[in-house]
Design an enzyme around this catalytic site. Structure first.
Site, PDB file in Angstrom:
ATOM      1  N   ASP A  14      36.373  31.590  38.307  1.00 11.21           N
ATOM      2  CA  ASP A  14      35.147  32.030  37.630  1.00 11.21           C
ATOM      3  C   ASP A  14      34.781  31.050  36.529  1.00 11.21           C
ATOM      4  O   ASP A  14      35.643  30.632  35.744  1.00 11.21           O
ATOM      5  CB  ASP A  14      35.343  33.412  36.996  1.00 11.21           C
ATOM      6  N   GLY A  40      37.244  36.217  42.010  1.00 10.32           N
ATOM      7  CA  GLY A  40      37.137  36.513  43.435  1.00 10.32           C
ATOM      8  C   GLY A  40      37.462  37.973  43.657  1.00 10.32           C
ATOM      9  O   GLY A  40      38.451  38.492  43.119  1.00 10.32           O
ATOM     10  N   LYS A  41      36.643  38.669  44.427  1.00 13.36           N
ATOM     11  CA  LYS A  41      36.825  40.114  44.592  1.00 13.36           C
ATOM     12  C   LYS A  41      38.220  40.454  45.112  1.00 13.36           C
ATOM     13  O   LYS A  41      38.866  41.385  44.633  1.00 13.36           O
ATOM     14  CB  LYS A  41      35.762  40.677  45.536  1.00 13.36           C
ATOM     15  N   GLY A  42      38.689  39.698  46.081  1.00 18.19           N
ATOM     16  CA  GLY A  42      40.002  39.984  46.638  1.00 18.19           C
ATOM     17  C   GLY A  42      41.115  39.746  45.645  1.00 18.19           C
ATOM     18  O   GLY A  42      42.004  40.588  45.454  1.00 18.19           O
ATOM     19  N   GLY A 223      29.185  52.557  38.669  1.00 15.67           N
ATOM     20  CA  GLY A 223      29.099  51.970  37.347  1.00 15.67           C
ATOM     21  C   GLY A 223      29.473  52.966  36.260  1.00 15.67           C
ATOM     22  O   GLY A 223      30.484  53.664  36.340  1.00 15.67           O
ATOM     23  N   ALA A 250      34.326  42.269  37.259  1.00 14.99           N
ATOM     24  CA  ALA A 250      35.561  42.698  37.930  1.00 14.99           C
ATOM     25  C   ALA A 250      35.913  44.158  37.705  1.00 14.99           C
ATOM     26  O   ALA A 250      36.944  44.617  38.195  1.00 14.99           O
ATOM     27  CB  ALA A 250      36.759  41.830  37.532  1.00 14.99           C
ATOM     28  N   ALA A 251      35.063  44.918  37.022  1.00 14.86           N
ATOM     29  CA  ALA A 251      35.381  46.342  36.822  1.00 14.86           C
ATOM     30  C   ALA A 251      35.482  47.063  38.168  1.00 14.86           C
ATOM     31  O   ALA A 251      36.390  47.882  38.383  1.00 14.86           O
ATOM     32  CB  ALA A 251      34.332  47.001  35.940  1.00 14.86           C
ATOM     33  N   GLY A 252      34.557  46.774  39.076  1.00 16.07           N
ATOM     34  CA  GLY A 252      34.602  47.398  40.396  1.00 16.07           C
ATOM     35  C   GLY A 252      35.818  46.963  41.194  1.00 16.07           C
ATOM     36  O   GLY A 252      36.428  47.764  41.911  1.00 16.07           O
ATOM     37  N   ASP A 253      36.186  45.685  41.092  1.00 17.88           N
ATOM     38  CA  ASP A 253      37.376  45.189  41.791  1.00 17.88           C
ATOM     39  C   ASP A 253      38.636  45.828  41.218  1.00 17.88           C
ATOM     40  O   ASP A 253      39.560  46.165  41.956  1.00 17.88           O
ATOM     41  CB  ASP A 253      37.476  43.666  41.652  1.00 17.88           C
ATOM     42  N   SER A 292      41.122  40.572  32.005  1.00 20.04           N
ATOM     43  CA  SER A 292      40.801  41.915  31.518  1.00 20.04           C
ATOM     44  C   SER A 292      41.557  43.026  32.233  1.00 20.04           C
ATOM     45  O   SER A 292      41.506  44.180  31.817  1.00 20.04           O
ATOM     46  CB  SER A 292      39.295  42.182  31.685  1.00 20.04           C
TER      47      SER A 292
END
Length: 307
Positions: A14, A40-42, A223, A250-253, A292
């Site tokens: 990132d 990266g999401k993964g 969210g 990255a909160a969702g990840d 985070s």
């Protein structure tokens, strides 16, 4: 016992650009600071699951470059098994450019790079090498590789989760019987043409996703509203925790990785979503994707304070 999780998916570097606001077309705007972080999401979901106490392995591809070497070291330091993470000569490591405004809103431009070189054959090697309780996937590697991972996991009776991001029209019908299908609001709209914003629209969108994929659970990431769970007789919103957000990247990840880890260990999707919401609430209070992501002790303390 800690859940054994295989993440097949994306690993990226990132580049975080902090600025007062997003520039207008043709405008030059002075930013404040910039920095790099693992992303990266993964990779984010894998690190989140590992820090929450999971036993995590990754299958993916990095470029044989400075960013690739740095990300490999970051994953190792998180205690993740990287034996099926390939560094490919001549390929560029994936990158996400994150424009972060002072008000906490962010915008992302994603360059998948070497992630496109994760093949079905490399997925097969990861499955041949070990056994796992759960599989996590996203939409930042080739479709054929995701489908091969899902097929092998389903044959083995594993828990399977598809984080349906980034937003795109994706053939979720190919993942019949998946355990957890988890898009956010914009990803849901891209898949079914309904933007979930209240209980009625969440139910309408979830029914379509459930019918198309034959999933056990739809888990909509909403969210600051929390998450909406549909399936197996459950139809409810799991609220999030109110905190002062600094960076939602990255909160969702984070939520997905912790959700899968908890569900693999407990079998309770609602309590797992609450635990994952706590992890995500901690993550948004800090800058950067992987920096985070909280440790299990921090999540437990956060929930204990709010018991």
């Amino acid at each position: 016992m800690a859940a054994k999780i295989l993440m097949v998916g994306s690993i990226m570097m990132d580049l975080i650009l902090q600025m007062p606001r997003i520039p207008h077309p043709s405008e030059s705007l002075l930013g404040t600071t910039y920095s790099n972080a693992g992303g990266g999401k993964g990779s984010n979901s894998a690190v989140a699951a590992a820090r929450a106490g999971g036993n995590v392995s990754v299958c993916g591809t990095l470029g044989q470059d400075a960013n690739g070497e740095a990300l490999l070291g970051m994953l190792k330091s998180a205690g993740i098994n990287v034996s099926h993470l390939m560094l490919k000569e001549g390929a560029n490591t994936g990158m996400a450019v994150i424009m972060l405004e002072e008000n906490g809103m962010n915008r992302l431009a994603i360059y998948t790079g070497a992630n496109n070189d994760t093949t079905p054959e490399s997925v097969e090697a990861a499955f041949a090498d070990d056994t796992y309780d759960a599989l996590m996937m996203q939409l930042e590697i080739p479709f054929e590789s995701n489908l091969r991972a899902f097929t092998l996991a389903k044959e083995r009776g594993m828990i399977t989760c598809l984080d349906a991001g980034p937003a795109q029209d994706y053939p979720i019908e190919k993942f019949q019987g998946i355990t957890i299908l988890s898009p956010n609001e914009t990803e849901t709209e891209a898949l079914v043409g309904i933007l979930p914003k209240d209980e009625e629209s969440c139910i309408a969108a979830s029914k379509i996703l459930h019918e198309r994929s034959g999933c056990k659970y739809v888990v909509l990431k909403m969210g600051e509203k929390g998450s909406f769970i549909y399936g197996e007789g459950i139809c409810e919103m799991v609220p999030t925790f109110k905190v002062d957000a600094v960076d939602p990247t990255a909160a969702g990840d984070c939520f997905t990785g912790v959700l899968v880890k908890q569900y693999a260990e407990t079998g309770d999707i609602v309590s797992s979503a609450r635990y994952a919401s706590a992890a995500a609430a901690i993550s948004v209070q800090h800058l950067g994707a992987q920096p985070s992501l909280p440790e299990k002790e921090a999540i437990d303390a956060f929930l204990a304070e709010r018991a």
